[in-house]
Design a protein around this motif. Structure first.
Motif, PDB file in Angstrom:
ATOM      1  N   ASP A  72       0.625  -1.290   0.036  1.00  0.00           N
ATOM      2  CA  ASP A  72      -0.121  -0.010   0.075  1.00  0.00           C
ATOM      3  C   ASP A  72       0.918   1.385  -0.121  1.00  0.00           C
ATOM      4  O   ASP A  72       0.309   2.244  -0.209  1.00  0.00           O
ATOM      5  CB  ASP A  72      -0.819   0.014   1.151  1.00  0.00           C
ATOM      6  CG  ASP A  72      -0.335  -0.071   2.590  1.00  0.00           C
ATOM      7  OD1 ASP A  72       0.834  -0.170   2.652  1.00  0.00           O
ATOM      8  OD2 ASP A  72      -0.842  -0.120   3.458  1.00  0.00           O
ATOM      9  N   GLU A  73       2.217   1.069   0.152  1.00  0.00           N
ATOM     10  CA  GLU A  73       2.982   2.335  -0.084  1.00  0.00           C
ATOM     11  C   GLU A  73       4.429   1.811  -0.326  1.00  0.00           C
ATOM     12  O   GLU A  73       4.772   0.641  -0.190  1.00  0.00           O
ATOM     13  CB  GLU A  73       3.050   2.999   1.358  1.00  0.00           C
ATOM     14  CG  GLU A  73       3.848   2.299   2.554  1.00  0.00           C
ATOM     15  CD  GLU A  73       3.952   3.289   3.684  1.00  0.00           C
ATOM     16  OE1 GLU A  73       3.735   4.492   3.682  1.00  0.00           O
ATOM     17  OE2 GLU A  73       4.499   2.448   4.736  1.00  0.00           O
ATOM     18  N   ALA A  74       5.042   2.426  -1.283  1.00  0.00           N
ATOM     19  CA  ALA A  74       6.509   2.152  -1.537  1.00  0.00           C
ATOM     20  C   ALA A  74       6.923   3.506  -1.992  1.00  0.00           C
ATOM     21  O   ALA A  74       6.374   4.566  -2.038  1.00  0.00           O
ATOM     22  CB  ALA A  74       6.349   1.236  -2.985  1.00  0.00           C
ATOM     23  N   PHE A  75       8.446   3.459  -2.418  1.00  0.00           N
ATOM     24  CA  PHE A  75       9.139   4.679  -2.267  1.00  0.00           C
ATOM     25  C   PHE A  75      10.067   4.579  -3.874  1.00  0.00           C
ATOM     26  O   PHE A  75      10.784   3.712  -4.077  1.00  0.00           O
ATOM     27  CB  PHE A  75      10.143   5.051  -1.326  1.00  0.00           C
ATOM     28  CG  PHE A  75       9.176   5.036  -0.035  1.00  0.00           C
ATOM     29  CD1 PHE A  75       8.832   6.202   0.466  1.00  0.00           C
ATOM     30  CD2 PHE A  75       8.715   3.897   0.955  1.00  0.00           C
ATOM     31  CE1 PHE A  75       8.232   6.339   1.733  1.00  0.00           C
ATOM     32  CE2 PHE A  75       8.351   4.095   1.929  1.00  0.00           C
ATOM     33  CZ  PHE A  75       7.776   5.273   2.391  1.00  0.00           C
ATOM     34  N   TYR A  76       9.998   5.743  -4.586  1.00  0.00           N
ATOM     35  CA  TYR A  76      11.094   6.015  -5.367  1.00  0.00           C
ATOM     36  C   TYR A  76      12.246   6.793  -4.584  1.00  0.00           C
ATOM     37  O   TYR A  76      13.458   6.305  -5.016  1.00  0.00           O
ATOM     38  CB  TYR A  76      10.631   7.390  -6.388  1.00  0.00           C
ATOM     39  CG  TYR A  76       9.461   6.782  -7.282  1.00  0.00           C
ATOM     40  CD1 TYR A  76       9.631   6.291  -8.579  1.00  0.00           C
ATOM     41  CD2 TYR A  76       8.292   6.992  -6.921  1.00  0.00           C
ATOM     42  CE1 TYR A  76       8.702   5.722  -9.266  1.00  0.00           C
ATOM     43  CE2 TYR A  76       7.034   6.632  -7.585  1.00  0.00           C
ATOM     44  CZ  TYR A  76       7.332   6.017  -8.695  1.00  0.00           C
ATOM     45  OH  TYR A  76       6.328   5.732  -9.672  1.00  0.00           O
ATOM     46  N   PHE A  77      12.188   7.308  -3.517  1.00  0.00           N
ATOM     47  CA  PHE A  77      13.397   7.962  -2.847  1.00  0.00           C
ATOM     48  C   PHE A  77      12.735   8.125  -1.380  1.00  0.00           C
ATOM     49  O   PHE A  77      11.691   8.331  -1.021  1.00  0.00           O
ATOM     50  CB  PHE A  77      13.736   9.369  -3.301  1.00  0.00           C
ATOM     51  CG  PHE A  77      14.509  10.220  -2.627  1.00  0.00           C
ATOM     52  CD1 PHE A  77      15.995   9.956  -2.683  1.00  0.00           C
ATOM     53  CD2 PHE A  77      14.268  11.145  -1.629  1.00  0.00           C
ATOM     54  CE1 PHE A  77      16.737  10.593  -2.115  1.00  0.00           C
ATOM     55  CE2 PHE A  77      15.009  11.808  -0.987  1.00  0.00           C
ATOM     56  CZ  PHE A  77      16.374  11.789  -1.039  1.00  0.00           C
ATOM     57  N   LEU A  78      13.730   7.675  -0.641  1.00  0.00           N
ATOM     58  CA  LEU A  78      13.358   7.956   0.994  1.00  0.00           C
ATOM     59  C   LEU A  78      14.713   8.217   1.739  1.00  0.00           C
ATOM     60  O   LEU A  78      15.744   7.406   1.565  1.00  0.00           O
ATOM     61  CB  LEU A  78      12.730   6.826   1.420  1.00  0.00           C
ATOM     62  CG  LEU A  78      12.562   6.707   2.897  1.00  0.00           C
ATOM     63  CD1 LEU A  78      11.613   7.984   3.373  1.00  0.00           C
ATOM     64  CD2 LEU A  78      12.167   5.418   3.538  1.00  0.00           C
ATOM     65  N   ALA A  79      14.795   9.427   2.530  1.00  0.00           N
ATOM     66  CA  ALA A  79      15.845   9.820   3.386  1.00  0.00           C
ATOM     67  C   ALA A  79      15.389   9.929   4.513  1.00  0.00           C
ATOM     68  O   ALA A  79      14.537  10.868   4.901  1.00  0.00           O
ATOM     69  CB  ALA A  79      16.676  10.897   2.678  1.00  0.00           C
ATOM     70  N   GLU A  80      15.690   9.383   5.681  1.00  0.00           N
ATOM     71  CA  GLU A  80      15.417   9.591   7.079  1.00  0.00           C
ATOM     72  C   GLU A  80      16.662   9.905   7.935  1.00  0.00           C
ATOM     73  O   GLU A  80      17.913   9.300   7.729  1.00  0.00           O
ATOM     74  CB  GLU A  80      14.649   8.433   7.602  1.00  0.00           C
ATOM     75  CG  GLU A  80      13.345   8.146   6.741  1.00  0.00           C
ATOM     76  CD  GLU A  80      12.652   7.064   7.415  1.00  0.00           C
ATOM     77  OE1 GLU A  80      11.752   7.253   8.226  1.00  0.00           O
ATOM     78  OE2 GLU A  80      12.893   5.744   6.982  1.00  0.00           O
ATOM     79  N   ALA A  81      16.494  10.850   9.119  1.00  0.00           N
ATOM     80  CA  ALA A  81      17.448  10.937   9.854  1.00  0.00           C
ATOM     81  C   ALA A  81      16.740  10.993  11.335  1.00  0.00           C
ATOM     82  O   ALA A  81      15.808  11.774  11.488  1.00  0.00           O
ATOM     83  CB  ALA A  81      18.359  11.912   9.658  1.00  0.00           C
ATOM     84  N   GLU A  82      17.555  10.585  12.571  1.00  0.00           N
ATOM     85  CA  GLU A  82      16.938  10.908  13.632  1.00  0.00           C
ATOM     86  C   GLU A  82      18.002  11.335  14.739  1.00  0.00           C
ATOM     87  O   GLU A  82      19.329  11.101  14.534  1.00  0.00           O
ATOM     88  CB  GLU A  82      16.451   9.422  14.226  1.00  0.00           C
ATOM     89  CG  GLU A  82      15.327   8.892  13.585  1.00  0.00           C
ATOM     90  CD  GLU A  82      14.423   7.632  14.495  1.00  0.00           C
ATOM     91  OE1 GLU A  82      15.138   7.344  15.412  1.00  0.00           O
ATOM     92  OE2 GLU A  82      13.511   7.311  13.956  1.00  0.00           O
ATOM     93  N   LEU A  83      17.521  12.048  15.846  1.00  0.00           N
ATOM     94  CA  LEU A  83      18.356  12.816  16.714  1.00  0.00           C
ATOM     95  C   LEU A  83      17.770  12.563  18.096  1.00  0.00           C
ATOM     96  O   LEU A  83      16.662  12.444  18.201  1.00  0.00           O
ATOM     97  CB  LEU A  83      18.383  14.312  16.489  1.00  0.00           C
ATOM     98  CG  LEU A  83      19.425  14.737  15.294  1.00  0.00           C
ATOM     99  CD1 LEU A  83      18.963  16.203  15.180  1.00  0.00           C
ATOM    100  CD2 LEU A  83      20.892  14.340  15.568  1.00  0.00           C
ATOM    101  N   PRO A  84      18.759  12.218  19.370  1.00  0.00           N
ATOM    102  CA  PRO A  84      18.330  12.307  20.575  1.00  0.00           C
ATOM    103  C   PRO A  84      18.023  13.772  20.874  1.00  0.00           C
ATOM    104  O   PRO A  84      18.886  14.682  20.344  1.00  0.00           O
ATOM    105  CB  PRO A  84      19.448  11.876  21.327  1.00  0.00           C
ATOM    106  CG  PRO A  84      20.606  12.009  20.380  1.00  0.00           C
ATOM    107  CD  PRO A  84      20.162  11.805  18.935  1.00  0.00           C
ATOM    108  N   ILE A  85      17.114  13.997  21.899  1.00  0.00           N
ATOM    109  CA  ILE A  85      16.689  15.555  22.149  1.00  0.00           C
ATOM    110  C   ILE A  85      16.694  15.672  23.573  1.00  0.00           C
ATOM    111  O   ILE A  85      15.985  14.811  24.236  1.00  0.00           O
ATOM    112  CB  ILE A  85      15.307  15.853  21.456  1.00  0.00           C
ATOM    113  CG1 ILE A  85      15.222  15.998  20.264  1.00  0.00           C
ATOM    114  CG2 ILE A  85      14.880  17.177  22.296  1.00  0.00           C
ATOM    115  CD1 ILE A  85      16.264  16.887  19.528  1.00  0.00           C
ATOM    116  N   GLY A  86      17.345  16.530  24.155  1.00  0.00           N
ATOM    117  CA  GLY A  86      17.433  16.812  25.617  1.00  0.00           C
ATOM    118  C   GLY A  86      16.461  18.035  25.732  1.00  0.00           C
ATOM    119  O   GLY A  86      15.889  18.728  24.960  1.00  0.00           O
ATOM    120  N   GLY A  87      16.570  18.518  26.831  1.00  0.00           N
ATOM    121  CA  GLY A  87      15.964  19.838  27.651  1.00  0.00           C
ATOM    122  C   GLY A  87      14.724  19.643  28.346  1.00  0.00           C
ATOM    123  O   GLY A  87      14.231  20.306  29.125  1.00  0.00           O
ATOM    124  N   SER A  88      14.279  18.119  28.471  1.00  0.00           N
ATOM    125  CA  SER A  88      13.177  17.694  29.288  1.00  0.00           C
ATOM    126  C   SER A  88      13.506  16.850  30.183  1.00  0.00           C
ATOM    127  O   SER A  88      14.761  16.332  30.292  1.00  0.00           O
ATOM    128  CB  SER A  88      11.897  17.636  28.490  1.00  0.00           C
ATOM    129  OG  SER A  88      12.110  16.440  27.855  1.00  0.00           O
TER     130      SER A  88
END
Length: 579
Positions: free
Chosen positions: A64-80
């Motif tokens: 039901d979904e597919a990709f021609y192009f996909l870029a992902e990035a994740e980060l840890p987040i502080g402050g709380s």
């Protein structure tokens, strides 16, 4: 905010295997095909197959979904108090409109830019910078979340919108050592290059975001704990090795025993295309051939022999219909139509859709009260043509001047109320709204056809509308009865609650029927999986990938997820676990 001015350059012909374009191309000439092979480890992101053990086929066993192009990035987040995370998704995605289920004629391709932050400080502002732009400061909600998605082209069969308006362009690629035939490997984090803005990274700015274990400071501002940075992305994109061809028209002409076919197609420049036993002539992306024939074929195949292996697309062959007259006489209320077919040896029956057949290529239709915008003439040999109708006759008398403030109505306190004078009649109208009774309110757009105000506490309000034109002026009034606001509740349902053990991906989706705005939060044994807004169709969709080191978010057999909403709704669902 900084937008990306770059765009893709073209899309490919429709692939008859599934109804999506064969490829999309950026200005560097990189063509990416749709990646829907579940056995390709370098393009792992795709929807689940109904039968993972069976071959991919459309529509019965297609993601039901597919990709021609996909870029992902994740980060840890502080402050709380607890560490959070931020994520960016940059995609050229193929999916299905309507219910989202796989269905022909519902294919859509959209350019997606999504930023998300969980575990932030409620009310704090965060700015996201990614390869295709930078956001304005985005304020976290009461749960410390930011969730913004921009999908361009999400409508069935409008495949060109992602090219003309989408900002996912040009395609990023690994900075070095990309696997042959790919921009990168969707299962491996790597540095990238290709940002048109020079932003080959993902950065989040906000209070204390860098004050957390595992955070990487911004190299341009390493001492600033209000910034956190990564230049590592998972990136997938499979390079297309074929151009294909899209058949646009195939018609025949027959006269005095002579028969020829005209076949039209589009493809990349410089391709060798064949149709009807002859080589097509190309100019830019357009191709045509006129070929002799001994009989009218039902279909014509267009073969691109430049492709390895050659690609084939098929189109039905019809006669060519040309509408030569489409006139409407207002005084006589008469529609006159004339048309011809390219088959002179075996003349077909020509019919005006919605009206009736032509006789010897022409007909006058009487007692037609309202002229159609266009007429379409169809042929019993398959052809058709559409033409705008030419109108002749006198202009209508103008409507009398009347003011229409709309029906009296009910509202609740704090509701934005719209006063609408759209039913007023007359030529060249000017509008003016004024309040004549009740608790004073501020009217926005008082000299427009529609004015708005925020309803005060309970009570009766009355407004007067004045419309003016060269013919004079007219007035009307409308009353609005305001009642105290009552919090709305909703009913939440779950259509899917699924976890993939091979990728660590959650997908939970359903509906929440109640007043908007509304938001859904999904938890597993008290730990939050994610949150998402309820859209205008009352649907919601929560997705998350469990990253290494996260605990408590991998379900055991028999696990259930709990769903709560900002409107007080609640629900629960068993989890389907798949490999």
């Amino acid at each position: 905010m900084q937008h990306n001015p770059s765009r893709l350059s073209a899309r490919g012909p429709i692939d008859p295997r599934h109804g999506f374009p064969r490829w999309y191309k950026d200005t560097a000439g990189v063509r990416l095909e749709l990646a829907f092979d579940p056995l390709d480890p370098r393009t792992p992101a795709m929807g689940d197959l109904p039968d993972p053990a069976a071959p991919v086929s459309f529509p019965r066993n297609f993601p039901d979904e597919a990709f021609y192009f996909l870029a992902e990035a994740e980060l840890p987040i502080g402050g709380s108090a607890r560490p959070g995370r931020a994520r960016v998704v940059l995609a050229l995605e193929a999916a299905f409109a309507g219910t989202g289920a796989v269905a022909d004629r519902q294919q859509q391709v959209f350019a997606r830019v999504r930023v998300r932050l969980d575990g932030g400080i409620p009310g704090a502002a965060y700015t996201f910078t990614h390869p295709y732009g930078q956001t304005d400061p985005l304020v976290a909600d009461e749960n410390g979340r930011v969730f913004v998605t921009d999908d361009v082209g999400a409508a069935p069969l409008l495949f060109d919108t992602a090219v003309t308006d989408g900002e996912v362009a040009p395609f990023l690629r690994w900075s070095a050592d990309a696997p042959g035939g790919y921009l990168g490997d969707g299962g491996v984090e790597h540095t990238v290059t290709g940002s048109p803005l020079g932003f080959d990274f993902f950065r989040v700015e906000g209070p204390g975001v860098g004050d957390v274990a595992g955070a990487t400071p911004d190299p341009a501002d390493p001492g600033n704990l209000d910034k956190v940075f990564t230049d590592l992305f998972t990136l997938q994109g499979r390079i297309s090795t074929v151009a294909g061809a899209e058949a646009t028209r195939a018609v025949y002409s027959r006269s005095s025993g002579s028969l020829v076919l005209d076949v039209f197609a589009t493809s990349e420049p410089g391709q060798t295309l064949h149709a009807a036993g002859a080589t097509m002539t190309g100019s830019g992306t357009g191709y045509h051939v006129r070929a002799a024939a001994t009989a009218v074929p039902a279909t014509a195949d267009i073969v691109n022999t430049t492709d390895v292996p050659p690609t084939v697309t098929t189109i039905a062959v019809t006669d060519a219909v040309t509408v030569t007259v489409a006139d409407y006489d207002l005084t006589q209320q008469r529609l006159s139509v004339e048309a011809v077919s390219s088959d002179l040896d075996d003349p077909p029956v020509l019919t005006v859709a919605g009206f009736g057949p032509l006789t010897a290529g022409k007909q006058e239709f009487a007692a037609v009260d309202v002229p159609p915008t266009t007429i379409t003439v169809t042929s019993s040999h398959g052809g058709s043509d559409t033409r705008h109708v030419l109108i002749t006759g006198p202009a209508a008398d103008p409507d009398p001047l009347t003011a229409a403030a709309g029906p009296d109505r009910l509202a609740t306190a704090a509701e934005v109320v719209t006063l609408d004078a759209g039913a007023s009649t007359g030529a060249g109208l000017a509008y003016h709204w004024e309040q004549i009774a009740g608790t004073p309110v501020t009217l926005t757009g008082a000299d427009e056809v529609r004015a708005t105000f925020v309803a005060p506490a309970a009570g009766a309000l009355e407004f007067r509308l004045t419309v003016q034109s060269a013919a004079g002026s007219a007035t009307d009034t409308v009353s609005v009865q305001v009642s105290p606001s009552v919090p709305g509740t909703d009913t939440v349902t779950v259509d899917r609650a699924e976890f993939r053990t091979d990728s660590g991906r959650w997908r939970i989706e359903g509906t929440a029927t109640g007043p908007l705005p509304d938001r859904v939060t999904v938890t597993l044994d008290g730990l939050e999986i994610g949150s998402a807004p309820v859209d205008t169709t009352f649907a919601w969709d929560v997705r998350r990938t469990v990253i290494p080191g996260e605990t408590g978010l991998t379900p055991a057999p028999g696990a259930r997820v709990d769903i709560t909403t900002s409107r007080g709704g609640a629900g629960s669902s068993p989890v389907t676990i798949r490999n």
